[in-house]
Design a protein around this motif. Structure first.
Motif, short mmCIF file in Angstrom:
data_model
loop_
_atom_site.label_atom_id
_atom_site.label_comp_id
_atom_site.label_asym_id
_atom_site.label_seq_id
_atom_site.Cartn_x
_atom_site.Cartn_y
_atom_site.Cartn_z
N LEU A 6 0.85 -1.20 0.00
CA LEU A 6 0.00 0.00 0.00
C LEU A 6 0.88 1.25 0.00
O LEU A 6 0.63 2.21 -0.73
CB LEU A 6 -0.92 -0.02 1.23
N ALA A 7 1.94 1.20 0.81
CA ALA A 7 2.86 2.34 0.88
C ALA A 7 3.50 2.61 -0.49
O ALA A 7 3.61 3.75 -0.93
CB ALA A 7 3.95 2.08 1.93
N ILE A 8 3.89 1.54 -1.16
CA ILE A 8 4.50 1.68 -2.49
C ILE A 8 3.47 2.18 -3.50
O ILE A 8 3.75 3.04 -4.34
CB ILE A 8 5.11 0.33 -2.93
N ALA A 9 2.25 1.64 -3.41
CA ALA A 9 1.18 2.05 -4.33
C ALA A 9 0.96 3.56 -4.23
O ALA A 9 0.81 4.25 -5.26
CB ALA A 9 -0.10 1.29 -4.02
N LYS A 10 0.96 4.08 -3.02
CA LYS A 10 0.75 5.52 -2.84
C LYS A 10 1.86 6.32 -3.52
O LYS A 10 1.60 7.39 -4.08
CB LYS A 10 0.70 5.86 -1.34
N GLN A 11 3.07 5.79 -3.47
CA GLN A 11 4.20 6.51 -4.08
C GLN A 11 4.08 6.61 -5.60
O GLN A 11 4.67 7.49 -6.21
CB GLN A 11 5.53 5.82 -3.74
N ILE A 12 3.36 5.68 -6.22
CA ILE A 12 3.24 5.75 -7.69
C ILE A 12 1.79 6.06 -8.09
O ILE A 12 1.40 5.84 -9.24
CB ILE A 12 3.71 4.44 -8.37
N ALA A 13 1.02 6.58 -7.15
CA ALA A 13 -0.37 6.97 -7.42
C ALA A 13 -1.16 5.82 -8.03
O ALA A 13 -1.89 6.00 -9.02
CB ALA A 13 -0.40 8.21 -8.31
#
Lengths: 203, 160
Positions: free
Chosen positions: A64-71
């Protein structure tokens, strides 16, 4: 052989191996196979790859944290990683350990000068030994470098590794073959490979 | 062994070098598998990281598919080795760099997003160090197993 020709061989070799638009192909696959999950853009895929090369954050929901970083959404990220695994672009996903810190300090690279018509056969034999973790064929660079087959052996004890090399030499009747053993004595750098273009990721 | 590892830490190392869970709470999934708790798993991983045993948790990409890479070596006088290694390390495209007992005493892996970038790095290393790089790209791979199975029997006193 001149250094220039080494490099042009390298260049030729790499061009032969290159798979252009791999990511674009993957992109289409995602779109074809999982219609309910929007595929990541090429740019998002590039950044995701770079982030995965740096490692997951140690938080409860790392994807989820990574997903947020790439929108993107977590579902998109997980689907993309699964597809990369299925495609073979990701060959392993998990902990990358520092073997020296875990006690594997006797790290030997054993190099052999095997006749070209026997190299596959000998490679298969050596690969069957549990202590051999990697086995690659690489070009000779005459006269400086006569060896064309490389094995890595990671052990906790140098004497044990030397005995293992002697045993496999005998087992496969390789006593007459020119070889050398290069133990490592210092790790100046040990980290995961990073393919991302510079500037794709902060840090 | 540099430090005693708990049973949980040992199990995480031996079971999750591949097949790390792909789900919303991967550490909870590991905890369920190992009869532990999510907090304990995260804390075990932080401990391994802090002890320098963990490089990262992430993807190992297929070299052939993911870009260009090569093994490379330099033969340098012993008294210059540390300085030359430092120069080589400055390149982010260098991901492994070892001193080895041989005439060619510095061995490193260069990985870049394409062949041109790779050759640029090798040329830069040559011009910065003044030594010719031995370039040894992989031609065939017969065997890869980098998921180290650690035999912890001797040190397995276990804190967990």
């Amino acid at each position: 052989m001149s250094q220039l020709s080494h490099k042009s061989q390298l260049s030729h070799k790499i061009q032969c191996q290159e798979e252009p638009n791999l990511m674009a192909k993957t992109l289409h696959k995602v779109a074809d196979e999982t219609l309910d999950i929007a595929p990541l853009s090429l740019k998002q895929q590039q950044v995701l790859r770079a982030l995965l090369e740096c490692g997951l954050p140690h938080v409860a929901q790392p994807y989820l944290a990574i997903a947020k970083q790439i929108a993107a959404t977590q579902t998109q990220v997980l689907a993309q990683i699964s597809h990369w695994q299925e495609d073979g672009l990701v060959k392993r996903f998990g902990l990358v350990v520092k073997h020296r810190k875990l006690g594997f300090k006797a790290n030997a690279m054993v190099v052999w000068n095997i006749a070209d018509d026997r190299v596959s056969e000998v490679a298969e034999q050596l690969s069957s030994c549990a202590e051999v973790s990697l086995c690659y064929r690489r070009p000779r660079r005459l006269p400086d470098w006569p060896y064309n087959l490389f094995c890595m052996i990671h052990g906790t004890d140098r004497a044990v590794v030397i005995a293992q090399i002697a045993a496999m030499t005998k087992k496969f009747s390789l006593e007459d073959i020119q070889k050398d053993t290069l133990f490592s004595f210092k790790a100046y750098k040990q980290q995961g490979a990073r393919y991302g273009k510079k500037g794709d990721v902060n840090g | 062994m540099a430090m005693q590892l708990s049973q949980l830490e040992q199990n995480i190392i031996n079971l999750y070098q591949k097949g790390f869970p792909l789900c919303s709470h991967p550490y909870r999934a590991i905890a369920d598998e190992l009869n532990s708790s999510e907090d304990d798993v995260i804390s075990a991983i932080l401990t391994l990281d802090k002890a320098g045993m963990l490089s990262r948790i992430g993807a190992v990409f297929n070299h052939k598919k993911a870009g260009s890479s090569t093994l490379a070596a330099l033969a340098v006088p012993e008294h210059e080795l540390d300085d030359i290694a430092e120069i080589v390390n400055q390149f982010e495209q260098v991901n492994h760099n070892y001193g080895r007992e041989h005439y060619y005493n510095l061995w490193f892996v260069v990985t870049a997003h394409d062949d041109k970038a790779l050759i640029d790095v090798i040329n830069s290393i040559e011009s910065l160090t003044g030594y010719q790089v031995l370039v040894l790209p992989m031609e065939a791979s017969y065997h890869i197993d980098l998921a180290f199975k650690i035999n912890f029997a001797e040190s397995a006193t276990g804190k967990h």
